[in-house]
Design a protein around this motif. Sequence first.
Motif, PDB file in Angstrom:
ATOM      1  N   SER A 135       0.827  -1.207   0.000  1.00 15.64           N
ATOM      2  CA  SER A 135       0.000   0.000   0.000  1.00 15.64           C
ATOM      3  C   SER A 135       0.861   1.256   0.000  1.00 15.64           C
ATOM      4  O   SER A 135       0.548   2.230  -0.693  1.00 15.64           O
ATOM      5  CB  SER A 135      -0.953   0.005   1.198  1.00 15.64           C
ATOM      6  N   ASN A 136       1.964   1.237   0.739  1.00 15.62           N
ATOM      7  CA  ASN A 136       2.869   2.386   0.724  1.00 15.62           C
ATOM      8  C   ASN A 136       3.488   2.580  -0.657  1.00 15.62           C
ATOM      9  O   ASN A 136       3.669   3.715  -1.116  1.00 15.62           O
ATOM     10  CB  ASN A 136       3.967   2.211   1.777  1.00 15.62           C
ATOM     11  N   PHE A 137       3.825   1.484  -1.338  1.00 17.26           N
ATOM     12  CA  PHE A 137       4.385   1.565  -2.691  1.00 17.26           C
ATOM     13  C   PHE A 137       3.378   2.197  -3.641  1.00 17.26           C
ATOM     14  O   PHE A 137       3.725   3.071  -4.451  1.00 17.26           O
ATOM     15  CB  PHE A 137       4.768   0.171  -3.190  1.00 17.26           C
ATOM     16  N   ILE A 138       2.109   1.794  -3.525  1.00 17.96           N
ATOM     17  CA  ILE A 138       1.064   2.356  -4.387  1.00 17.96           C
ATOM     18  C   ILE A 138       0.907   3.854  -4.136  1.00 17.96           C
ATOM     19  O   ILE A 138       0.817   4.656  -5.081  1.00 17.96           O
ATOM     20  CB  ILE A 138      -0.269   1.615  -4.158  1.00 17.96           C
ATOM     21  N   TYR A 139       0.890   4.240  -2.857  1.00 17.42           N
ATOM     22  CA  TYR A 139       0.770   5.668  -2.528  1.00 17.42           C
ATOM     23  C   TYR A 139       1.966   6.461  -3.062  1.00 17.42           C
ATOM     24  O   TYR A 139       1.809   7.593  -3.525  1.00 17.42           O
ATOM     25  CB  TYR A 139       0.650   5.859  -1.021  1.00 17.42           C
ATOM     26  N   LYS A 140       3.150   5.885  -3.001  1.00 14.65           N
ATOM     27  CA  LYS A 140       4.335   6.563  -3.540  1.00 14.65           C
ATOM     28  C   LYS A 140       4.188   6.809  -5.032  1.00 14.65           C
ATOM     29  O   LYS A 140       4.518   7.893  -5.531  1.00 14.65           O
ATOM     30  CB  LYS A 140       5.588   5.728  -3.258  1.00 14.65           C
ATOM     31  N   GLN A 141       3.694   5.812  -5.759  1.00 15.17           N
ATOM     32  CA  GLN A 141       3.526   5.975  -7.202  1.00 15.17           C
ATOM     33  C   GLN A 141       2.461   7.019  -7.511  1.00 15.17           C
ATOM     34  O   GLN A 141       2.594   7.807  -8.459  1.00 15.17           O
ATOM     35  CB  GLN A 141       3.170   4.626  -7.847  1.00 15.17           C
ATOM     36  N   LEU A 142       1.393   7.037  -6.721  1.00 12.77           N
ATOM     37  CA  LEU A 142       0.350   8.037  -6.914  1.00 12.77           C
ATOM     38  C   LEU A 142       0.885   9.446  -6.656  1.00 12.77           C
ATOM     39  O   LEU A 142       0.547  10.390  -7.386  1.00 12.77           O
ATOM     40  CB  LEU A 142      -0.838   7.747  -5.995  1.00 12.77           C
ATOM     41  N   GLU A 143       1.714   9.591  -5.630  1.00 12.43           N
ATOM     42  CA  GLU A 143       2.298  10.907  -5.343  1.00 12.43           C
ATOM     43  C   GLU A 143       3.232  11.350  -6.464  1.00 12.43           C
ATOM     44  O   GLU A 143       3.239  12.525  -6.853  1.00 12.43           O
ATOM     45  CB  GLU A 143       3.050  10.869  -4.007  1.00 12.43           C
ATOM     46  N   LYS A 144       4.013  10.426  -6.999  1.00 13.81           N
ATOM     47  CA  LYS A 144       4.922  10.759  -8.097  1.00 13.81           C
ATOM     48  C   LYS A 144       4.133  11.168  -9.342  1.00 13.81           C
ATOM     49  O   LYS A 144       4.478  12.135 -10.025  1.00 13.81           O
ATOM     50  CB  LYS A 144       5.823   9.568  -8.417  1.00 13.81           C
ATOM     51  N   PHE A 145       3.063  10.415  -9.632  1.00 12.73           N
ATOM     52  CA  PHE A 145       2.241  10.753 -10.800  1.00 12.73           C
ATOM     53  C   PHE A 145       1.543  12.091 -10.592  1.00 12.73           C
ATOM     54  O   PHE A 145       1.474  12.921 -11.501  1.00 12.73           O
ATOM     55  CB  PHE A 145       1.214   9.651 -11.055  1.00 12.73           C
ATOM     56  N   GLY A 146       1.021  12.309  -9.382  1.00 13.53           N
ATOM     57  CA  GLY A 146       0.367  13.577  -9.085  1.00 13.53           C
ATOM     58  C   GLY A 146       1.304  14.759  -9.258  1.00 13.53           C
ATOM     59  O   GLY A 146       0.893  15.833  -9.728  1.00 13.53           O
ATOM     60  N   ASP A 147       2.562  14.550  -8.916  1.00 14.98           N
ATOM     61  CA  ASP A 147       3.547  15.627  -9.048  1.00 14.98           C
ATOM     62  C   ASP A 147       3.760  16.016 -10.508  1.00 14.98           C
ATOM     63  O   ASP A 147       4.059  17.174 -10.810  1.00 14.98           O
ATOM     64  CB  ASP A 147       4.863  15.194  -8.401  1.00 14.98           C
ATOM     65  N   LEU A 148       3.597  15.062 -11.420  1.00 16.34           N
ATOM     66  CA  LEU A 148       3.761  15.343 -12.848  1.00 16.34           C
ATOM     67  C   LEU A 148       2.635  16.216 -13.389  1.00 16.34           C
ATOM     68  O   LEU A 148       2.772  16.825 -14.452  1.00 16.34           O
ATOM     69  CB  LEU A 148       3.807  14.026 -13.634  1.00 16.34           C
ATOM     70  N   LEU A 149       1.517  16.276 -12.662  1.00 19.56           N
ATOM     71  CA  LEU A 149       0.368  17.045 -13.118  1.00 19.56           C
ATOM     72  C   LEU A 149       0.520  18.538 -12.855  1.00 19.56           C
ATOM     73  O   LEU A 149      -0.294  19.338 -13.317  1.00 19.56           O
ATOM     74  CB  LEU A 149      -0.904  16.537 -12.432  1.00 19.56           C
ATOM     75  N   GLY A 150       1.549  18.929 -12.109  1.00 15.85           N
ATOM     76  CA  GLY A 150       1.794  20.342 -11.849  1.00 15.85           C
ATOM     77  C   GLY A 150       1.575  20.713 -10.390  1.00 15.85           C
ATOM     78  O   GLY A 150       1.283  19.857  -9.553  1.00 15.85           O
TER      79      GLY A 150
END
Length: 369
Positions: A135-150
Motif C-alpha cells: 500500500s505504501n508503494f502504491i501511494y508513492k507511485q500516486l504521489e509521483k504521478f500527481g507531481d507530474l500534473l503540476g
Amino acid sequence: MKIVHVVEPFASGIAVFVKTLVETMSEDVHIIIHGERAEVTPFIQVKQQFRQSNVRFIRWRSAQRSISFQKDSAAFFELYTILRRLKRKNLVDAVHLHSSKSGFIGRAVCNVLNIKNVIYTPNGAPFLVGTSGLSNFIYKQLEKFGDLLGGRVVCSSESEMDAYKKLGINASFVNNGIETAAFTTRKPANSTKLPGQFRIVTSGRIIDQKHPELFNQIAEYFRDFTQFEFIWIGDGPDKQLLYNKNISITGWLSHETVHDIVVSADLYLSTARFEGLPFAVIEALALKKPVLLTDCVGNRDLVKNGLNGNLYNTSDEAIIKILQYYNNNDMLEIMGNHSASYCDEDFNMHTSYIQYKCYYKSPISGIVQ
C-alpha cells in the motif's frame, strides 16, 4: 486575492489548518470546496468555527476517503464543474489543495483547466500511512504521478518535506502555526486532578495512525501505580484498544475543555506512527507542557534538543522517560517554559503562514526552503 481551498477531509487538524489560513489572511477572499466526514466532525460543527466574513463554502459531495475508480471519477467531474465555474467568474487567483485525495484529484482537474497557481499540502505523507509495504508503494507511485500534473508541494513540517525529497519530489515547507498569544495568556481552569497525581494526556482521533496499542502498552506498566493517570482526549473506531483501567477516554470535547485538561496535565504524550505537524502537540507546547513524542515524521520537528521534551522509539524508552519526569518534577516547569518559547518562535501563525501569501502571489519563484 481570491484563494480556493479544496479540502477532503474537512475535519480535525486540516480544518484547523484552513481556519488559521483564513484568519491570517483576513483581507483575502477564501472559497472552501469541501467534503465531509460526519463520523469525525459534522460539517455544521466545523463551519461554526469560521466566524470571518471573508470565507465561502461549496460542498464537494462525491469526495470520499477510500480509493475507488467510480467514486473518484465522480469526484473529479464534480470538482471540475465547480472550479470551471469559479474560473469563469474570475474567482480563482490560487488553488490550495489539502490532503492526498484533494491533492491528486485537484491537480488533475487544475491541469485540465490550465490553472497554474496550485499548491498541494499533504498534511501527512500518504505513503507513510499504509499498513503494508504494497500500500505504501502504491501511494508513492500516486504521489509521483500527481507531481507530474503540476503544482507545488508545500509540506507542513521539515521532516515531511524530507520524506518527499527522498521520494524524488521537489518540495518546500511552511510550519503549521497557531495564535500563540491566545494560549500563553490563558488562565488555568479549576483542575480535577488529585494531589500527587501525575497526569499524562494525548488528544486526537483513536485510529491506527495514532497507534492506540502503544498508548495502552505504556499505560499498562503503570496500571498498579495509582498516582499515574492516562487520558485520551477524543474518540474513534479503535477505542477498544485502550482497555487498561488507568486510561480515561473523554470523547469529543469543546476546544476550551480540551485545553483545560491539557493545562492540568504534567506531560503530553504522542504515540503516533506519523504526522504532518500535529496541531494538538503545538497547542500543548503553547500551554507550557513538556512533550514525549514518537520519533516519526512531523513529531520530531516539535522537540528541540530535549529541552522541551524527548523523542522515543519503543514503549520501554517512553516508560523510562515518564519515570524520570515523575522523579524530577521540578524540571517539568522548566521544560514547559521552553515549550512555550519554542512554539512562539517557530509555530506562530503570524510569522509562519505569511509565507503562504508569498506562494499565492508568486507561484513560480515563491519561497524555496
